[in-house]
Design an enzyme around this catalytic site. Structure first.
Site, PDB file in Angstrom:
ATOM      1  N   SER A   1       4.283   2.589   7.756  1.00 49.14           N
ATOM      2  CA  SER A   1       3.962   1.361   7.034  1.00 49.14           C
ATOM      3  C   SER A   1       5.202   0.827   6.325  1.00 49.14           C
ATOM      4  CB  SER A   1       2.883   1.643   5.994  1.00 49.14           C
ATOM      5  OG  SER A   1       1.701   2.086   6.597  1.00 49.14           O
TER       6      SER A   1
ATOM      7  N   HIS B   1       0.820  -1.221   0.000  1.00 42.46           N
ATOM      8  CA  HIS B   1       0.000   0.000   0.000  1.00 42.46           C
ATOM      9  C   HIS B   1       0.852   1.270   0.000  1.00 42.46           C
ATOM     10  CE1 HIS B   1       0.390  -0.032   4.532  1.00 42.46           C
ATOM     11  NE2 HIS B   1       0.423   1.268   4.312  1.00 42.46           N
TER      12      HIS B   1
ATOM     13  N   ASP C   1      -0.129  -7.588   1.732  1.00 42.34           N
ATOM     14  CA  ASP C   1       0.395  -6.215   1.737  1.00 42.34           C
ATOM     15  C   ASP C   1       1.923  -6.228   1.769  1.00 42.34           C
ATOM     16  OD1 ASP C   1       0.513  -3.486   1.799  1.00 42.34           O
ATOM     17  OD2 ASP C   1      -0.203  -3.274   3.867  1.00 42.34           O
TER      18      ASP C   1
END
EC number: 3.4.21.76
Length: 254
Positions: free
Chosen positions: A205, A73, A120
């Site tokens: 992230s 992402h 992810d």
């Protein structure tokens, strides 16, 4: 999606799916952590916009002299051609001699599903080979499908904000976390900090979760809010992707 998620005791799998899809917030900061010893985590990478040095937006982990593993992402809305990968960093706003900077020559995705926050993970091939040493080193991968037991102690890290209203730190932060299996899925490693509000959140992230010296997770998302004490933090489970990673690495060898 039946069969995709384990059913934690007392939690229906479809309720868990609804929470993940409806309440997931992609992770970006370390809440309640502390400054890491400078250059003590030599596998950590910073992803930055090439036009704006120091503009960290995601983390990553060096797993091969030419490859960094991050969250899919992270580059969903940003072209990889606009990204610089920085290795050997501690203070992002300092011109540290230990830092090595790279562009990205190619990216490899593995069926990323943004609606359900599945798979992810993203491999970034660097434009040249990293120079390995004390300040820049490769993280060890787990065995394919290796699991972590409830209560395993791990280390999360990144340059994300220190709190919802707090500024972004200049220096690398880290946090001791504990693996939990409730409200988790087979695609994820989940962690909590017992008895206090601490964990991952907006801005870091893609960063690593290190357990027993091995890269077991990629910082992915939280449910509803950061450090809520109600829900664990979610990391992509690296052990699900080791065979895929090794295939990519072999295919990229000259």
């Amino acid at each position: 999606m039946s069969g995709s998620y384990p059913s934690p005791k007392g939690i229906h799998p479809f309720l868990l799916l609804a929470l993940v899809v409806g309440g997931a917030v992609q992770a970006s900061k370390i809440v309640g952590g502390h400054e890491a010893r400078p250059h003590s985590r030599p596998y950590v990478a910073s992803l930055q916009l090439s036009r704006f040095p120091g503009s960290h937006f995601c983390g990553g982990t060096l797993i091969h002299p030419r490859f960094v593993l991050t969250a899919a992402h992270c580059l969903q809305d940003i072209s990889w051609q606009l990204v610089t990968v920085v290795l050997g960093a501690h203070d992002l706003l300092s011109s540290e001699p230990e830092q090595q900077k790279f562009t990205i020559s190619q990216v490899f995705q593995n069926n990323y599903n943004p609606e359900e926050n599945l798979n992810d993970v993203l491999l970034l091939q660097l434009n040249r080979t990293a120079s390995l040493g004390k300040e820049v080193a490769v993280a060890s991968l787990p065995q394919q499908d290796q699991t972590l037991s409830q209560g395993t102690q791990c280390l999360a890290m990144g340059w994300g904000r220190l709190g919802t209203q707090a500024p972004t730190p200049r220096v690398l932060q880290e946090l001791n976390v504990t693996v939990v299996t409730f409200l988790c899925r087979e695609h994820n490693v989940c962690t909590l900090v017992p008895r206090r509000a601490a964990g991952i959140c907006f801005g870091d992230s893609g960063g690593p979760l290190i357990c027993n010296g091995i890269l077991h997770g990629v910082d992915s998302f939280v449910i509803r809010e950061c450090a809520s004490l109600q829900f664990p933090d979610f990391f992509a489970r690296v052990s699900m992707y080791v065979d895929w990673i090794q295939n990519v690495l072999r295919g990229a060898e000259p």
